[in-house]
Design a protein around this motif. Structure first.
Motif, PDB file in Angstrom:
ATOM      1  N   ARG A  29       0.840  -1.178   0.000  1.00 45.41           N
ATOM      2  CA  ARG A  29       0.000   0.000   0.000  1.00 45.41           C
ATOM      3  C   ARG A  29       0.886   1.242   0.000  1.00 45.41           C
ATOM      4  O   ARG A  29       2.060   1.141   0.362  1.00 45.41           O
ATOM      5  CB  ARG A  29      -0.968  -0.003   1.188  1.00 45.41           C
ATOM      6  CG  ARG A  29      -0.334  -0.040   2.563  1.00 45.41           C
ATOM      7  CD  ARG A  29      -1.379   0.143   3.676  1.00 45.41           C
ATOM      8  NE  ARG A  29      -2.103   1.384   3.484  1.00 45.41           N
ATOM      9  CZ  ARG A  29      -3.446   1.447   3.304  1.00 45.41           C
ATOM     10  NH1 ARG A  29      -4.180   0.357   3.321  1.00 45.41           N
ATOM     11  NH2 ARG A  29      -4.047   2.617   3.140  1.00 45.41           N
ATOM     12  N   PRO A  30       0.393   2.407  -0.383  1.00 44.29           N
ATOM     13  CA  PRO A  30      -0.961   2.662  -0.853  1.00 44.29           C
ATOM     14  C   PRO A  30      -1.087   2.407  -2.352  1.00 44.29           C
ATOM     15  O   PRO A  30      -0.092   2.094  -3.013  1.00 44.29           O
ATOM     16  CB  PRO A  30      -1.143   4.152  -0.537  1.00 44.29           C
ATOM     17  CG  PRO A  30       0.228   4.714  -0.748  1.00 44.29           C
ATOM     18  CD  PRO A  30       1.179   3.657  -0.255  1.00 44.29           C
ATOM     19  N   GLY A  31      -2.295   2.538  -2.874  1.00 44.72           N
ATOM     20  CA  GLY A  31      -2.519   2.379  -4.301  1.00 44.72           C
ATOM     21  C   GLY A  31      -3.304   1.129  -4.617  1.00 44.72           C
ATOM     22  O   GLY A  31      -3.345   0.172  -3.842  1.00 44.72           O
ATOM     23  N   ILE A  32      -3.919   1.115  -5.785  1.00 48.55           N
ATOM     24  CA  ILE A  32      -4.745  -0.013  -6.211  1.00 48.55           C
ATOM     25  C   ILE A  32      -3.877  -1.224  -6.537  1.00 48.55           C
ATOM     26  O   ILE A  32      -4.258  -2.362  -6.272  1.00 48.55           O
ATOM     27  CB  ILE A  32      -5.599   0.399  -7.423  1.00 48.55           C
ATOM     28  CG1 ILE A  32      -6.603   1.484  -6.995  1.00 48.55           C
ATOM     29  CG2 ILE A  32      -6.321  -0.802  -8.025  1.00 48.55           C
ATOM     30  CD1 ILE A  32      -7.414   2.054  -8.131  1.00 48.55           C
ATOM     31  N   GLY A  33      -2.709  -1.007  -7.112  1.00 48.17           N
ATOM     32  CA  GLY A  33      -1.836  -2.112  -7.493  1.00 48.17           C
ATOM     33  C   GLY A  33      -0.964  -2.599  -6.354  1.00 48.17           C
ATOM     34  O   GLY A  33      -0.943  -2.046  -5.250  1.00 48.17           O
ATOM     35  N   THR A 214      -7.984   7.258 -11.806  1.00 47.25           N
ATOM     36  CA  THR A 214      -6.746   8.007 -11.597  1.00 47.25           C
ATOM     37  C   THR A 214      -6.525   8.068 -10.093  1.00 47.25           C
ATOM     38  O   THR A 214      -7.484   8.216  -9.325  1.00 47.25           O
ATOM     39  CB  THR A 214      -6.833   9.422 -12.182  1.00 47.25           C
ATOM     40  OG1 THR A 214      -7.936  10.128 -11.582  1.00 47.25           O
ATOM     41  CG2 THR A 214      -7.050   9.366 -13.694  1.00 47.25           C
ATOM     42  N   GLU A 215      -5.282   7.939  -9.668  1.00 45.93           N
ATOM     43  CA  GLU A 215      -5.010   7.944  -8.238  1.00 45.93           C
ATOM     44  C   GLU A 215      -3.665   8.591  -7.961  1.00 45.93           C
ATOM     45  O   GLU A 215      -2.800   8.699  -8.840  1.00 45.93           O
ATOM     46  CB  GLU A 215      -5.017   6.516  -7.682  1.00 45.93           C
ATOM     47  CG  GLU A 215      -4.026   5.585  -8.359  1.00 45.93           C
ATOM     48  CD  GLU A 215      -3.893   4.255  -7.628  1.00 45.93           C
ATOM     49  OE1 GLU A 215      -4.289   4.176  -6.443  1.00 45.93           O
ATOM     50  OE2 GLU A 215      -3.372   3.295  -8.218  1.00 45.93           O
ATOM     51  N   ALA A 216      -3.484   9.026  -6.726  1.00 46.27           N
ATOM     52  CA  ALA A 216      -2.234   9.639  -6.292  1.00 46.27           C
ATOM     53  C   ALA A 216      -2.123   9.485  -4.789  1.00 46.27           C
ATOM     54  O   ALA A 216      -3.124   9.267  -4.091  1.00 46.27           O
ATOM     55  CB  ALA A 216      -2.182  11.113  -6.684  1.00 46.27           C
ATOM     56  N   GLY A 217      -0.899   9.578  -4.287  1.00 49.36           N
ATOM     57  CA  GLY A 217      -0.720   9.448  -2.854  1.00 49.36           C
ATOM     58  C   GLY A 217       0.718   9.658  -2.448  1.00 49.36           C
ATOM     59  O   GLY A 217       1.591   9.927  -3.278  1.00 49.36           O
ATOM     60  N   LEU A 218       0.964   9.524  -1.155  1.00 46.01           N
ATOM     61  CA  LEU A 218       2.315   9.662  -0.614  1.00 46.01           C
ATOM     62  C   LEU A 218       2.489   8.676   0.530  1.00 46.01           C
ATOM     63  O   LEU A 218       1.526   8.235   1.152  1.00 46.01           O
ATOM     64  CB  LEU A 218       2.592  11.095  -0.167  1.00 46.01           C
ATOM     65  CG  LEU A 218       1.681  11.710   0.895  1.00 46.01           C
ATOM     66  CD1 LEU A 218       2.160  11.389   2.304  1.00 46.01           C
ATOM     67  CD2 LEU A 218       1.609  13.212   0.714  1.00 46.01           C
ATOM     68  N   ALA A 219       3.756   8.332   0.778  1.00 48.07           N
ATOM     69  CA  ALA A 219       4.097   7.423   1.870  1.00 48.07           C
ATOM     70  C   ALA A 219       5.292   7.996   2.622  1.00 48.07           C
ATOM     71  O   ALA A 219       6.252   8.467   2.015  1.00 48.07           O
ATOM     72  CB  ALA A 219       4.419   6.037   1.337  1.00 48.07           C
ATOM     73  N   ASN A 231      -3.725   8.339   0.411  1.00 47.24           N
ATOM     74  CA  ASN A 231      -3.992   8.166  -1.015  1.00 47.24           C
ATOM     75  C   ASN A 231      -5.408   8.606  -1.356  1.00 47.24           C
ATOM     76  O   ASN A 231      -6.300   8.649  -0.495  1.00 47.24           O
ATOM     77  CB  ASN A 231      -3.783   6.712  -1.448  1.00 47.24           C
ATOM     78  CG  ASN A 231      -4.835   5.783  -0.889  1.00 47.24           C
ATOM     79  OD1 ASN A 231      -5.047   5.747   0.314  1.00 47.24           O
ATOM     80  ND2 ASN A 231      -5.492   5.010  -1.751  1.00 47.24           N
ATOM     81  N   ALA A 232      -5.589   8.953  -2.622  1.00 50.06           N
ATOM     82  CA  ALA A 232      -6.900   9.380  -3.107  1.00 50.06           C
ATOM     83  C   ALA A 232      -7.007   9.010  -4.578  1.00 50.06           C
ATOM     84  O   ALA A 232      -6.000   8.859  -5.276  1.00 50.06           O
ATOM     85  CB  ALA A 232      -7.099  10.884  -2.916  1.00 50.06           C
ATOM     86  N   GLY A 233      -8.241   8.852  -5.050  1.00 51.28           N
ATOM     87  CA  GLY A 233      -8.437   8.506  -6.448  1.00 51.28           C
ATOM     88  C   GLY A 233      -9.828   8.864  -6.924  1.00 51.28           C
ATOM     89  O   GLY A 233     -10.724   9.192  -6.129  1.00 51.28           O
ATOM     90  N   TYR A 234     -10.003   8.781  -8.241  1.00 58.22           N
ATOM     91  CA  TYR A 234     -11.269   9.163  -8.880  1.00 58.22           C
ATOM     92  C   TYR A 234     -11.588   8.169  -9.985  1.00 58.22           C
ATOM     93  O   TYR A 234     -10.737   7.880 -10.831  1.00 58.22           O
ATOM     94  CB  TYR A 234     -11.159  10.577  -9.450  1.00 58.22           C
ATOM     95  CG  TYR A 234     -12.429  11.105 -10.066  1.00 58.22           C
ATOM     96  CD1 TYR A 234     -13.486  11.527  -9.269  1.00 58.22           C
ATOM     97  CD2 TYR A 234     -12.569  11.180 -11.449  1.00 58.22           C
ATOM     98  CE1 TYR A 234     -14.654  12.034  -9.827  1.00 58.22           C
ATOM     99  CE2 TYR A 234     -13.733  11.680 -12.020  1.00 58.22           C
ATOM    100  CZ  TYR A 234     -14.778  12.101 -11.210  1.00 58.22           C
ATOM    101  OH  TYR A 234     -15.925  12.589 -11.773  1.00 58.22           O
ATOM    102  N   GLU A 235     -12.817   7.604  -9.941  1.00 62.11           N
ATOM    103  CA  GLU A 235     -13.263   6.693 -10.993  1.00 62.11           C
ATOM    104  C   GLU A 235     -14.088   7.491 -11.992  1.00 62.11           C
ATOM    105  O   GLU A 235     -15.089   8.097 -11.639  1.00 62.11           O
ATOM    106  CB  GLU A 235     -14.078   5.539 -10.390  1.00 62.11           C
ATOM    107  CG  GLU A 235     -14.135   4.308 -11.267  1.00 62.11           C
ATOM    108  CD  GLU A 235     -15.046   4.493 -12.480  1.00 62.11           C
ATOM    109  OE1 GLU A 235     -14.594   4.230 -13.620  1.00 62.11           O
ATOM    110  OE2 GLU A 235     -16.195   4.916 -12.267  1.00 62.11           O
ATOM    111  N   ILE A 236     -13.659   7.482 -13.242  1.00 59.77           N
ATOM    112  CA  ILE A 236     -14.167   8.436 -14.229  1.00 59.77           C
ATOM    113  C   ILE A 236     -15.601   8.141 -14.633  1.00 59.77           C
ATOM    114  O   ILE A 236     -16.461   9.044 -14.651  1.00 59.77           O
ATOM    115  CB  ILE A 236     -13.234   8.443 -15.459  1.00 59.77           C
ATOM    116  CG1 ILE A 236     -11.824   8.877 -15.038  1.00 59.77           C
ATOM    117  CG2 ILE A 236     -13.782   9.358 -16.550  1.00 59.77           C
ATOM    118  CD1 ILE A 236     -10.779   8.720 -16.112  1.00 59.77           C
TER     119      ILE A 236
END
Length: 251
Positions: A29-33, A214-219, A231-236
């Motif tokens: 983590r973080p992230g979908i992948g 689309t997603e973005a984040g920091l660790a 993390n944060a993201g948006y489903e189009i």
């Protein structure tokens, strides 16, 4: 529910046997992948978080997002996905659904790593077990296969990509997951890293349902190698937004 308690008890027993923190532990983590890093032999990893999702008159709060990892032998780890306790709120009806999500069991194996360590390739096999609440279960044992590649392109820049296939079982449709996630760290602040990327879920068969994120984040790496993340993201297509925070630690 009883299976969740049993797995948690076993994993905390493992923690007591491996109490030394692992400063070089790398979280998925973080992230979908997922990342290509495989937990070292004898190391236990705990990753957890919370997430709020909103869109299409449905708001959902997930608490847990728990992933447990254990390095069994060199280049091979076992994984337990305890996932989350979720609550859905429906704006138009004021209805509420809540309960645990399905559990998952998985394994990750490192297939290749270059001598310089700039390229790493791993594979993940996972099954989802239909033990969750009625509102959050697939009602089937669902297998998924992943290929994961991490590539360093510069001293502080890397690219991670996932290609996953979930098998259609019962009434469920098969689907593909693809992620492409560049990440970078600041030259004078190696403990802080950022990422921004894309994730797509493409349904197979005759179902034309595709989701583009689309997603973005920091660790941030803190004491003893523990990781805090945002993390944060948006489903189009569905115009839905999610935001989450989390924690990871190797023992």
């Amino acid at each position: 529910m009883k299976y969740t308690h049993l797995i948690v008890a076993l994993c905390f027993l493992l923690i007591s046997n491996y109490a030394l923190a692992q400063e070089n532990y790398t979280a998925d983590r973080p992230g979908i992948g997922n990342g290509s890093y495989v937990v070292e032999t004898g190391v236990f990893g705990l990753e957890t978080g919370i997430q709020l999702s909103t869109g299409n008159a449905i708001n959902q709060f997930d608490i847990g997002q728990m992933l447990l990892r254990f390095g069994v032998i060199e280049n091979f780890e076992l994984r337990a996905l305890l996932n989350s306790y979720s609550t859905q709120y429906f704006d138009q009806t004021d209805a509420v659904n809540s309960g645990f999500q399905d559990l998952g069991l998985a394994a990750k194996y490192k297939l290749f790593e270059s001598e310089e360590g700039k390229t790493r390739v791993s594979s993940i096999g996972k099954i989802s077990l239909p033990v969750g609440a009625s509102s959050f279960t697939n009602d089937e044992i669902v297998p998924t296969l992943f290929g994961v590649v991490d590539q360093s392109v510069a001293e502080n820049i890397s690219i991670s990509s996932n290609l996953g296939y979930t098998f259609g079982i019962g009434d469920l449709n098969d689907n593909w997951l693809f992620t492409l996630t560049p990440g970078f760290s600041l030259p004078n602040q190696e403990n802080l890293s950022f990422y921004a990327g894309y994730a797509g879920i493409y349904s197979g068969g005759n179902i034309n349902e595709h989701y583009h994120y689309t997603e973005a984040g920091l660790a941030l790496i803190v004491n003893d190698g523990a990781q805090l993340d945002l993390n944060a993201g948006y489903e189009i297509e569905q115009e839905s937004l999610f935001i989450g925070i989390g924690f990871a630690q190797g023992f």
